[in-house]
Design a protein around this motif. Sequence first.
Motif, PDB file in Angstrom:
ATOM      1  N   MET A   1     -34.823  44.942  39.203  1.00 14.09           N
ATOM      2  CA  MET A   1     -34.205  46.608  39.357  1.00 14.09           C
ATOM      3  C   MET A   1     -32.715  46.288  39.286  1.00 14.09           C
ATOM      4  N   ARG A   2     -31.908  46.845  38.504  1.00 13.66           N
ATOM      5  CA  ARG A   2     -30.473  46.836  38.328  1.00 13.66           C
ATOM      6  C   ARG A   2     -29.884  47.541  39.660  1.00 13.66           C
ATOM      7  N   ARG A   3     -28.679  47.165  40.243  1.00  6.90           N
ATOM      8  CA  ARG A   3     -28.022  47.625  41.175  1.00  6.90           C
ATOM      9  C   ARG A   3     -27.502  48.990  40.605  1.00  6.90           C
ATOM     10  N   SER A   4     -26.534  48.510  39.435  1.00  6.18           N
ATOM     11  CA  SER A   4     -25.804  49.898  38.750  1.00  6.18           C
ATOM     12  C   SER A   4     -26.625  50.261  37.781  1.00  6.18           C
ATOM     13  N   ASP A   5     -26.856  51.638  37.828  1.00  2.32           N
ATOM     14  CA  ASP A   5     -27.624  52.320  36.554  1.00  2.32           C
ATOM     15  C   ASP A   5     -26.707  53.120  35.808  1.00  2.32           C
ATOM     16  N   PRO A   6     -26.154  52.908  34.569  1.00  2.90           N
ATOM     17  CA  PRO A   6     -25.239  53.480  33.892  1.00  2.90           C
ATOM     18  C   PRO A   6     -25.875  54.680  32.881  1.00  2.90           C
ATOM     19  N   ARG A   7     -27.224  54.936  32.958  1.00  2.00           N
ATOM     20  CA  ARG A   7     -27.708  55.852  32.147  1.00  2.00           C
ATOM     21  C   ARG A   7     -27.067  56.970  32.014  1.00  2.00           C
ATOM     22  N   TRP A   8     -26.882  57.688  33.247  1.00  3.36           N
ATOM     23  CA  TRP A   8     -26.386  59.025  33.464  1.00  3.36           C
ATOM     24  C   TRP A   8     -25.174  59.035  32.867  1.00  3.36           C
ATOM     25  N   LEU A   9     -24.209  57.868  33.072  1.00  2.00           N
ATOM     26  CA  LEU A   9     -22.949  57.884  32.493  1.00  2.00           C
ATOM     27  C   LEU A   9     -22.812  57.842  31.350  1.00  2.00           C
ATOM     28  N   ILE A  10     -23.611  57.108  30.595  1.00  2.00           N
ATOM     29  CA  ILE A  10     -24.033  56.936  28.931  1.00  2.00           C
ATOM     30  C   ILE A  10     -23.881  58.117  28.463  1.00  2.00           C
ATOM     31  N   VAL A  11     -24.989  58.896  28.996  1.00  2.00           N
ATOM     32  CA  VAL A  11     -25.321  60.356  28.349  1.00  2.00           C
ATOM     33  C   VAL A  11     -24.070  61.429  28.523  1.00  2.00           C
ATOM     34  N   PHE A  12     -23.436  61.325  29.647  1.00  2.00           N
ATOM     35  CA  PHE A  12     -22.471  62.104  29.971  1.00  2.00           C
ATOM     36  C   PHE A  12     -21.212  61.897  29.132  1.00  2.00           C
ATOM     37  N   LEU A  13     -20.716  60.619  28.972  1.00  2.00           N
ATOM     38  CA  LEU A  13     -19.796  60.215  27.952  1.00  2.00           C
ATOM     39  C   LEU A  13     -20.370  60.571  26.440  1.00  2.00           C
ATOM     40  N   ALA A  14     -21.339  60.498  26.250  1.00  2.00           N
ATOM     41  CA  ALA A  14     -21.782  61.069  24.846  1.00  2.00           C
ATOM     42  C   ALA A  14     -21.474  62.356  24.662  1.00  2.00           C
ATOM     43  N   ASN A  15     -22.045  63.089  25.615  1.00  2.00           N
ATOM     44  CA  ASN A  15     -21.719  64.449  25.779  1.00  2.00           C
ATOM     45  C   ASN A  15     -20.489  64.821  25.674  1.00  2.00           C
ATOM     46  N   LEU A  16     -19.630  64.352  26.374  1.00  2.00           N
ATOM     47  CA  LEU A  16     -18.302  64.592  26.274  1.00  2.00           C
ATOM     48  C   LEU A  16     -17.500  64.505  25.019  1.00  2.00           C
ATOM     49  N   LEU A  17     -18.016  63.297  24.417  1.00  2.00           N
ATOM     50  CA  LEU A  17     -17.501  63.113  23.042  1.00  2.00           C
ATOM     51  C   LEU A  17     -18.051  64.230  21.965  1.00  2.00           C
ATOM     52  N   LEU A  18     -19.151  64.576  22.143  1.00  2.00           N
ATOM     53  CA  LEU A  18     -19.772  65.973  21.519  1.00  2.00           C
ATOM     54  C   LEU A  18     -18.974  67.159  21.506  1.00  2.00           C
ATOM     55  N   TRP A  19     -18.702  67.264  22.911  1.00  2.00           N
ATOM     56  CA  TRP A  19     -18.050  68.548  23.333  1.00  2.00           C
ATOM     57  C   TRP A  19     -16.615  68.717  22.770  1.00  2.00           C
ATOM     58  N   TRP A  20     -15.891  67.369  22.772  1.00  2.00           N
ATOM     59  CA  TRP A  20     -14.655  67.225  22.357  1.00  2.00           C
ATOM     60  C   TRP A  20     -14.286  67.686  20.713  1.00  2.00           C
ATOM     61  N   LEU A  21     -15.333  66.896  20.048  1.00  2.00           N
ATOM     62  CA  LEU A  21     -15.454  67.241  18.696  1.00  2.00           C
ATOM     63  C   LEU A  21     -15.807  68.551  18.331  1.00  2.00           C
ATOM     64  N   THR A  22     -16.922  69.035  19.009  1.00  2.00           N
ATOM     65  CA  THR A  22     -16.979  70.615  18.708  1.00  2.00           C
ATOM     66  C   THR A  22     -15.600  71.523  19.139  1.00  2.00           C
ATOM     67  N   GLY A  23     -14.923  71.226  20.077  1.00  2.00           N
ATOM     68  CA  GLY A  23     -13.861  71.960  20.371  1.00  2.00           C
ATOM     69  C   GLY A  23     -12.710  71.785  19.125  1.00  2.00           C
ATOM     70  N   MET A  24     -12.641  70.512  18.505  1.00  2.00           N
ATOM     71  CA  MET A  24     -11.966  70.417  17.402  1.00  2.00           C
ATOM     72  C   MET A  24     -12.410  71.079  16.049  1.00  2.00           C
ATOM     73  N   ALA A  25     -13.627  71.131  15.945  1.00  2.00           N
ATOM     74  CA  ALA A  25     -14.215  71.797  14.870  1.00  2.00           C
ATOM     75  C   ALA A  25     -14.022  73.618  15.336  1.00  2.00           C
ATOM     76  N   ASN A  26     -14.031  74.026  16.397  1.00  2.00           N
ATOM     77  CA  ASN A  26     -13.817  75.397  16.695  1.00  2.00           C
ATOM     78  C   ASN A  26     -12.396  75.736  16.312  1.00  2.00           C
ATOM     79  N   ASP A  27     -11.634  74.920  16.720  1.00  2.00           N
ATOM     80  CA  ASP A  27     -10.163  74.810  16.520  1.00  2.00           C
ATOM     81  C   ASP A  27      -9.872  75.237  15.096  1.00  2.00           C
ATOM     82  N   TYR A  28     -10.455  74.497  13.971  1.00  2.00           N
ATOM     83  CA  TYR A  28     -10.271  74.792  12.698  1.00  2.00           C
ATOM     84  C   TYR A  28     -10.916  75.925  12.429  1.00  2.00           C
ATOM     85  N   LEU A  29     -11.987  76.163  12.848  1.00  2.00           N
ATOM     86  CA  LEU A  29     -12.734  77.419  12.368  1.00  2.00           C
ATOM     87  C   LEU A  29     -12.373  78.631  12.985  1.00  2.00           C
TER      88      LEU A  29
END
Lengths: 278, 177
Positions: free
Chosen positions: B1-29
């Motif tokens: 069993m791993r002491r630190s489990d980063p799965r929630w952090l990986i998903v959260f950071l990926a979502n943050l990236l997608l949200w940022w890219l969506t914001g940029m697309a919306n700025d252009y649109l």
Amino acid sequence: MFPKRFDQARPFLTLGIVLLAWLFVPLAVKSFTRATFFEIQAPLVVADSYVQFLQTFWSNRMHSKDELLQAGQQVAGLIAQYDYSTQQNQQLQAEILRLENLLNLPPMPAFRFEPARVARRDFSGWWQRMVIRKGENYGIPVGAPVVFSGGVVGRVTEVHRYTAVVDLITSPTFRLAATASGDNRPVSYQGGLNDSFKSPRGIVEFVPLDIYATRTATRRLVTSGLGGVFPPGLTIGDITNLESSADGLFKLGEVQLDERLGSLTEVTVLVPLNPEEL
Amino acid sequence: MRRSDPRWLIVFLANLLLWWLTGMANDYLATFSVHLYLGGLLVAYASLQVDRQQGFVALMLTGLMVDSVEPVPFGTSMLLFGVVHATLVYGRQRLPRDGAIFGTIAALFSNLFLFIALSFLLVGANPRPGEAWLRLFVDLLASQVVIIVITPWFLALQSRAMEFAQIHPETGRRLTL
């Protein structure tokens, strides 16, 4: 050990418990969390804006010297025009001051002009907002009017450390007391008609019956200066049609807004010199 | 069993990236008065592939991140993402969740639900709700098309991130490459 059927429903149970706990979280904690999450994302938004600015800078550097000379001549012409306007403005300000003193009128609201770059535009069918690259660090207050060369842009609704959020006049949540140009009776303006691929529109209500406007003979809608922070006389848009309301006491109609609102890159925040005016 | 489990952090950071890219697309649109909403895509991987508790934490944080930049009551997206997550987790054992096709379908339906829920919540502020629905329909259509196009990439990005962290998304066991 829970029975299998109950075990499958555990996600809903967990969600229910979390939401119940969320309801009892104090408002101050929620406000702090919201501000924290906003500030986490703010550098991304601002960085993106700086990259766009850099792109524009480098693309401008590609222009030839001839093009730059032509642009310089145009700018020189504009500066001459603005110099003349500034002189006229000073004369008018002096005249206003003289009349205020003569008639013992309260002074007009005074503002400091704070130009700001637009970092992010967020124009959906639900809301119309933009993030600007100035916030508490430049003394921007909540509620301050935001304008551009074409008139009113909106109102500051949130202020963060280095950014601020502006609610646009195209937003359904934006309401304002206005007047038709040449008339001093107040009418109500509300944004919110934002069809895809078309210029934004708003609606105007409680228009007196003796005011007329059609698509061919539009009437300019300006701020009234009543019951709000906007100084009088700023352009909102053009009233394109008016029809009688259901009760027949007033008219209501549509306002065509400036299509440049969708592509603004720079705006000016009017920061009241007297904060009590907000 | 791993002491630190980063799965929630990986998903959260990926979502943050997608949200940022969506914001940029919306700025252009913004110039074309079109807006993209990709909330359904934020939920898909966390609900279908990740351990339910880790996915839940990631989505709660994602919901708060989304709510912090939107003029909705704080916690609205958190609630909506939570409902979609609970529904997908409830049924995921009976569904063919491996591969991008089912992920895309789940993202499309999740997005449809989230978009309609938000619209019902917010459209009342519009002076002419009937006209607002036409605009919302165009936005929804554009959003669904974008989801069809980018879901395989986004799911693969999160899977690769898990592989890079050498962790199995559902069991949390260490992967040996």
